[in-house]
Scaffold this motif. Structure first.
Motif, PDB file in Angstrom:
ATOM      1  N   ALA A   1       4.829   5.656  -4.958  1.00 39.38           N
ATOM      2  CA  ALA A   1       5.040   5.624  -6.416  1.00 39.38           C
ATOM      3  C   ALA A   1       4.188   6.702  -7.084  1.00 39.38           C
ATOM      4  CB  ALA A   1       4.694   4.247  -6.961  1.00 39.38           C
ATOM      5  N   SER A   2       2.933   6.788  -6.649  1.00 34.53           N
ATOM      6  CA  SER A   2       2.022   7.781  -7.203  1.00 34.53           C
ATOM      7  C   SER A   2       2.537   9.199  -6.941  1.00 34.53           C
ATOM      8  CB  SER A   2       0.677   7.602  -6.502  1.00 34.53           C
ATOM      9  OG  SER A   2      -0.365   7.696  -7.393  1.00 34.53           O
TER      10      SER A   2
ATOM     11  N   ALA B   1       2.531   1.795  -3.287  1.00 35.87           N
ATOM     12  CA  ALA B   1       1.623   2.386  -4.287  1.00 35.87           C
ATOM     13  C   ALA B   1       1.480   3.894  -4.074  1.00 35.87           C
ATOM     14  CB  ALA B   1       0.266   1.705  -4.216  1.00 35.87           C
ATOM     15  N   VAL B   2       1.365   4.304  -2.813  1.00 28.53           N
ATOM     16  CA  VAL B   2       1.187   5.735  -2.519  1.00 28.53           C
ATOM     17  C   VAL B   2       2.447   6.519  -2.888  1.00 28.53           C
ATOM     18  CG1 VAL B   2       0.818   7.428  -0.667  1.00 28.53           C
ATOM     19  CG2 VAL B   2      -0.561   5.350  -0.737  1.00 28.53           C
TER      20      VAL B   2
ATOM     21  N   LYS C   1       0.829  -1.205   0.000  1.00 27.43           N
ATOM     22  CA  LYS C   1       0.000   0.000   0.000  1.00 27.43           C
ATOM     23  C   LYS C   1       0.870   1.265   0.000  1.00 27.43           C
ATOM     24  CE  LYS C   1      -3.877   2.258   1.161  1.00 27.43           C
ATOM     25  NZ  LYS C   1      -4.529   1.916   2.421  1.00 27.43           N
TER      26      LYS C   1
END
Lengths: 222, 112
Positions: free
Chosen positions: A46-47, A43-44, A40
């Motif tokens: 990377a974004s 993902a955050v 999780k």
């Protein structure tokens, strides 16, 4: 578990400046439980990096992978087929994982995205606190389950010190005095006579003072 | 009621605002959204007890993340209203559209 904190975004961005193909690596163990470096958080981050670099007009390609463990060769080896597709690895694993991946792939730089902080527990959802320093010579049987090495700012063995007031440490009034907790526990268990025993000086050679530590179990070696 | 609200507002239905994850909103920004707002039930009226309270905390965290990466935390917002407040819904849609229009396009928008 090993508890870590994510590094400030500016520091991460600065490290990544020269690169445009990044492998962002998470770990499914401790850093997942302390909500710092699991899939999780990968993902955050990377974004966040993509948005920043897109805004700066320097788009970046990020591969997002979370290994079961970063501290075990069998999982680290699973990066082999694709790690060289990236210029650099940004790891959200603890300091052990960051180093171990770097040792396996010497032609790739592994950058830290987290500051590894302590061995701790989940006190409540979203709150983690320190409990152990891995000193290598446990005395929890003597202090009735409260570690003065970790929880006392001075790591003293015959406490409390003069800075303990109303059960709180002078370092920060939000920190409970470890020795106050220990004495409370002696009282609860009616063992105050044990408290009066003077503890001798601790041999710190089993701790970091003796250099990096190693554990070997010959029967498990293949 | 025949209320109208700006056509640029795209509605994504979720069972509860508690279902909305930070990654969903970040993806919207990566895909070029100029702003995202969550419309949840009134506080204390959540059918799942605290879904809207969780969403509120996530929006606060998102603001911090969007400020960090330069997109701007003011581009996300959380509103609470009941399903009987159509008037308020249209009002919020206009309010948010005007706010985002003042801020300009998402600075991380990819050129097509």
């Amino acid at each position: 578990m090993i508890v870590a904190n994510r590094k400030p975004f500016e520091e991460i961005i600065e490290m990544l400046k020269p690169y445009s193909k990044i492998l962002l690596l998470g770990c499914n163990e401790c850093v997942t439980v302390c909500a710092t470096g699991g899939s999780k958080e990968v993902a955050v981050l990377a974004s966040e990096i993509r948005l920043y670099r897109q805004k700066e007009g320097k788009p970046v390609e990020i591969g997002e992978v979370t290994l079961e463990r970063n501290c075990d060769p069998e999982y680290v080896e699973s990066l082999k087929p694709f790690i060289h597709d990236y210029e650099v690895v940004l790891s959200m694993a603890c300091g052990c994982g960051i180093q171990f991946v770097g040792e396996h792939y010497r032609d790739r730089l592994v950058l830290p995205a987290v500051n590894t902080t302590f061995y701790g527990v989940t006190e409540e959802h979203g709150v983690w606190t320190e409990r152990c320093q891995g000193c290598g010579n446990c005395i929890l049987h003597k202090t009735l389950g409260i570690c003065p090495v970790t929880r006392c700012a001075k790591s003293i063995f015959n406490g409390p010190c003069g800075g303990s007031q109303g059960g709180k440490c002078e370092v920060d009034r939000d920190i409970p005095c470890a020795w106050h907790l220990i004495v409370d526990r002696y009282r609860e268990l009616n063992m105050m006579d044990k408290y009066l025993e003077i503890q001798p000086m601790k041999d710190w050679s089993t701790s970091r003072d003796g250099g990096p530590r190693k554990r070997v179990r010959e029967d498990l070696k293949i | 009621m025949r209320l109208s609200y700006p056509t640029n507002v795209k509605i994504i239905k979720v069972p509860c605002t508690g279902r909305v994850d930070i990654t969903h909103v970040l993806k919207a920004f990566e895909d070029g959204a100029d702003g995202v707002y969550l419309v949840g039930c009134l506080e204390g009226d959540c059918h799942y007890l605290v879904g809207n309270i969780r969403a509120k905390k996530r929006v606060e965290y998102l603001k911090h993340i969007l400020d960090e990466c330069g997109v701007g935390g003011e581009r996300v917002a959380m509103y609470n209203m009941s399903s009987a407040e159509g008037q308020r819904f249209a009002e919020v849609a206009r309010e948010m559209t005007e706010k985002i229009r003042t801020l300009g396009p998402n600075p991380a928008k990819k050129e097509k």
